[in-house]
Enzyme design. Structure first.
Site, short mmCIF file in Angstrom:
data_model
loop_
_atom_site.label_atom_id
_atom_site.label_comp_id
_atom_site.label_asym_id
_atom_site.label_seq_id
_atom_site.Cartn_x
_atom_site.Cartn_y
_atom_site.Cartn_z
N GLU A 122 -52.79 -31.94 -50.13
CA GLU A 122 -50.54 -31.45 -50.34
C GLU A 122 -50.58 -32.09 -52.06
O GLU A 122 -51.17 -32.55 -52.49
CB GLU A 122 -50.31 -33.01 -49.45
CG GLU A 122 -48.88 -33.05 -49.57
CD GLU A 122 -48.24 -34.87 -48.69
OE1 GLU A 122 -49.31 -34.64 -47.53
OE2 GLU A 122 -47.47 -34.66 -48.66
N ASN A 163 -45.64 -34.70 -45.93
CA ASN A 163 -44.75 -35.67 -46.13
C ASN A 163 -43.62 -34.77 -47.07
O ASN A 163 -42.72 -34.86 -47.39
CB ASN A 163 -44.58 -37.04 -46.97
CG ASN A 163 -45.35 -38.03 -45.62
OD1 ASN A 163 -44.58 -37.05 -44.33
ND2 ASN A 163 -45.59 -38.77 -45.39
N ASN A 178 -42.95 -30.51 -40.74
CA ASN A 178 -44.96 -32.25 -40.94
C ASN A 178 -43.91 -32.76 -40.19
O ASN A 178 -43.61 -33.03 -40.73
CB ASN A 178 -44.86 -31.68 -42.01
CG ASN A 178 -45.96 -33.25 -41.86
OD1 ASN A 178 -47.18 -33.38 -41.69
ND2 ASN A 178 -45.11 -34.04 -42.93
N GLU A 179 -44.66 -33.66 -38.90
CA GLU A 179 -44.34 -34.65 -38.93
C GLU A 179 -42.49 -35.15 -38.99
O GLU A 179 -42.45 -35.86 -39.32
CB GLU A 179 -44.90 -36.22 -39.49
CG GLU A 179 -46.63 -36.02 -39.64
CD GLU A 179 -46.82 -37.53 -39.91
OE1 GLU A 179 -45.97 -38.47 -41.02
OE2 GLU A 179 -47.72 -37.57 -39.65
N TYR A 232 -54.71 -41.64 -38.29
CA TYR A 232 -55.11 -42.65 -39.67
C TYR A 232 -55.54 -43.51 -38.90
O TYR A 232 -54.79 -44.54 -38.27
CB TYR A 232 -54.69 -42.79 -41.04
CG TYR A 232 -54.21 -41.18 -41.82
CD1 TYR A 232 -55.02 -40.26 -41.84
CD2 TYR A 232 -53.10 -40.48 -41.06
CE1 TYR A 232 -54.33 -39.48 -43.22
CE2 TYR A 232 -52.23 -39.54 -42.00
CZ TYR A 232 -53.18 -39.13 -42.43
OH TYR A 232 -53.06 -37.83 -43.13
N GLU A 255 -54.74 -34.04 -38.99
CA GLU A 255 -54.29 -34.43 -40.45
C GLU A 255 -55.90 -35.98 -39.36
O GLU A 255 -55.08 -36.24 -38.35
CB GLU A 255 -53.13 -35.51 -40.41
CG GLU A 255 -52.24 -34.82 -41.55
CD GLU A 255 -50.57 -35.50 -42.18
OE1 GLU A 255 -51.22 -36.44 -41.92
OE2 GLU A 255 -49.98 -34.58 -42.28
N GLN A 262 -57.23 -35.98 -47.05
CA GLN A 262 -56.93 -34.82 -47.54
C GLN A 262 -58.24 -34.58 -48.00
O GLN A 262 -59.14 -35.20 -48.21
CB GLN A 262 -56.02 -34.59 -47.91
CG GLN A 262 -54.47 -35.00 -47.47
CD GLN A 262 -53.34 -34.81 -48.39
OE1 GLN A 262 -53.46 -34.37 -49.23
NE2 GLN A 262 -51.88 -36.07 -47.59
O1 AHR Z 1 -51.79 -37.52 -45.55
C1 AHR Z 1 -50.88 -38.28 -45.81
C2 AHR Z 1 -50.15 -38.11 -45.55
O2 AHR Z 1 -49.91 -38.62 -43.90
C3 AHR Z 1 -49.32 -36.99 -45.18
O3 AHR Z 1 -48.34 -36.25 -46.15
C4 AHR Z 1 -47.99 -36.82 -43.84
O4 AHR Z 1 -47.89 -35.96 -42.73
C5 AHR Z 1 -48.57 -38.06 -43.34
O5 AHR Z 1 -47.68 -38.87 -42.97
#
Ligand code: AHR
Length: 498
Positions: A27, A72, A172-173, A244, A292, A347
């Site tokens: 990103e 994001n 994205n999201e 995550y 992700e 990432q």
């Molecule tokens: O990967 C970090 C962030 O986590 C990304 O920008 C977003 O898509 C997610 O919330």
């Protein structure tokens, strides 16, 4: 010592591994791009300003696909800012991370970088502040051969041949309140449908990923997926999942069990996809893009200067426990090889990443580099449906957590069998007994182990080789049975071949 039993058979298959499950993500965030992949003036920079040491590490991982440019960041991005002569590119405020984006790296530079790194680009289009028009023109700029405004503009920028980018993410999201211009499921579903339609009209060969929920913890989770798919089912090819984990106050045993949450998440999303398939009388299956996933210890935005350029953000230094969770997550993805066709460790460089760099200095491998490396290079072939009988434990949030997390990949072409195994036990070694009756004559190639006497051990710039794998694991094969010793808190790769 605890004992676990595993039975495998050549004909009992989960599915073919799509190599894109070993994808990653870069990103325009923190020092992922500037000071990460791109650092003109660095002693290792190549003719285009990309760090060769970083390219070498990415190549070592054999990353097949990299999602770009966000995240994001994407939801406020104007891709036109990042093309053409670098000196006339605008600087913009990035409202996702409250930094300044210089646009010195944009679409064409990233495509160049991907070529150096032997990887493919998974491009994402902004459906936050923008819509179908900007998405379809980006497809035209990248993929149309020539003779139109946008494709000729690409040619005038020095790229005569189309980039032929195959995989595209629709935003994205989009359900997250933190997103620049979040949407309801209805709003996003409609926009994603129309955007998908016109993008595919420009290039019918592309594949599209619709946004699922930002995580299974979102209040809208499940209904979001169903609504979005009702709008988009026939126009998209994949639905995204993000997750995550971190080691919180509930402790290591609980942290190590987190991949069970990932497993449930995948099962739930598969069910929703199949429900919409039935409801819409569709003939096609929807596949999943887990684009992700990782361990993430979030650092708040007040820890860096607002509107600064490429500050250091979320540069997590991972320990052994984190690497074990990453290993369990990789095993979980493999166990769903029939439906998960793409996945991106989020990432790749510096920000929550396996590869770390010092601006102007060295690069090194975070602990999570190793399970990712092993899965990527040895986890290609067919995932077998292993029957696993393991002792179990209960943790704060999970019941019946198997001490043994494991899967098996059979590479028929190479006649190789690879077993991946994590021993979640904090105290004891475990004996893993594998019935190899279907793999007569297979011999041990090596048993790789990632372990450390201190579960909080890390790799740092000063001590980059503190946590590294060795191949002195203890495995013996006799009478069609493999006896594999799994040390406590260890990641294991047992490679067998004829
Ligand atoms: O990967 C970090 C962030 O986590 C990304 O920008 C977003 O898509 C997610 O919330």
């Amino acid at each position: 010592m605890k004992k676990a039993k595993v039975v495998i058979g050549k004909d009992f298959k989960v599915g073919e591994v799509d190599k894109r499950i070993y994808g990653s993500f870069i990103e325009q965030w923190g020092r992922a791009v500037y000071g990460g992949i791109y650092e003109p003036g660095h002693p290792n920079a190549n003719e285009k300003g990309f760090r060769q040491d970083v390219i070498n590490l990415v190549k070592e991982l054999q990353v097949p696909i990299v999602r770009y440019p966000g995240g994001n960041f994407l939801s406020g991005y104007k891709w036109e800012d990042g093309i053409g002569p670098k000196e006339s590119r605008p600087r913009r405020l990035d409202l996702a991370w409250f930094t300044t984006e210089t646009n010195q790296v944009g679409t064409n530079e990233f495509v160049d970088w991907a070529k150096y790194a032997d990887t493919e680009v998974m491009m994402a289009v902004n459906l936050g502040t923008r819509g179908a028009e900007e998405a379809r023109t980006l497809v035209e700029y990248c993929n149309h051969p020539g003779g139109t405004y946008w494709s000729d503009l690409r040619k005038s920028h020095g790229y005569k041949e189309p980039h032929k980018i195959k995989t595209w993410c629709l935003g994205n999201e989009m359900d997250g309140p933190w997103q620049i211009c979040k949407k309801t499921a209805e709003e996003y579903g409609r926009v994603a449908h129309e955007t998908a339609k016109v993008m595919k009209w420009v290039d019918p060969d592309i594949e599209l990923v619709a946004c699922g929920s930002s995580s299974s913890a979102m209040p809208t989770f499940a209904q979001w997926e169903a609504t979005v798919l009702e709008h988009t089912y026939e126009h998209v090819d994949y639905l995204s999942l993000h997750t995550y984990y971190r080691n919180d106050e509930n402790g290591t045993a609980n942290f190590l069990a987190r991949s069970m949450d990932m497993d449930n998440f995948i099962k739930s999303v598969v069910s929703i996809c199949d429900y919409i398939k039935a409801k819409t009388r569709s003939k096609k299956d929807m596949y999943l893009s887990f684009d992700e996933w990782n361990v993430w210890y979030m650092t708040p935005s007040h820890t860096y200067e607002r509107w600064s350029i490429a500050p250091s953000i979320n540069e997590n230094i991972y320990d052994l426990q984190d690497a074990l969770v990453v290993g369990c997550m990789l095993i979980t993805l493999l166990k769903h090889a029939d439906r998960v066709k793409m996945a991106c460790m989020a990432q790749l460089i510096n920000t929550i990443a396996p590869i770390m760099t010092e601006t102007g200095g060295v690069s090194w491998r975070n602990t999570i580099f190793y399970p990712y490396l092993h899965a990527s290079i040895y986890g290609r072939g067919t995932v077998l449906n292993a029957v696993i009988d393991s002792p179990k434990y209960d943790s704060k949030d999970f019941c019946d957590v198997p001490y043994l997390e494991s899967t098996v990949v059979f590479n028929e072409e190479k006649d190789e069998l690879t077993l991946f195994a994590v021993n979640r036990d904090l105290e004891d070694s475990m004996l893993m007994e594998v019935d190899l009756r279907d793999f007569q004559g297979y011999k041990l190639v090596e048993h790789i182990v990632l372990e450390h006497e201190d579960m909080k051990a890390t790799n740092t710039k000063e001590n980059p080789l503190n946590v590294v794998p060795h191949n002195k694991g203890n495995t013996s094969i006799e009478d069609g049975t493999a006896q594999i010793l799994l040390n406590k808190l260890s990641w294991n790769v047992i490679r067998l071949a004829k």
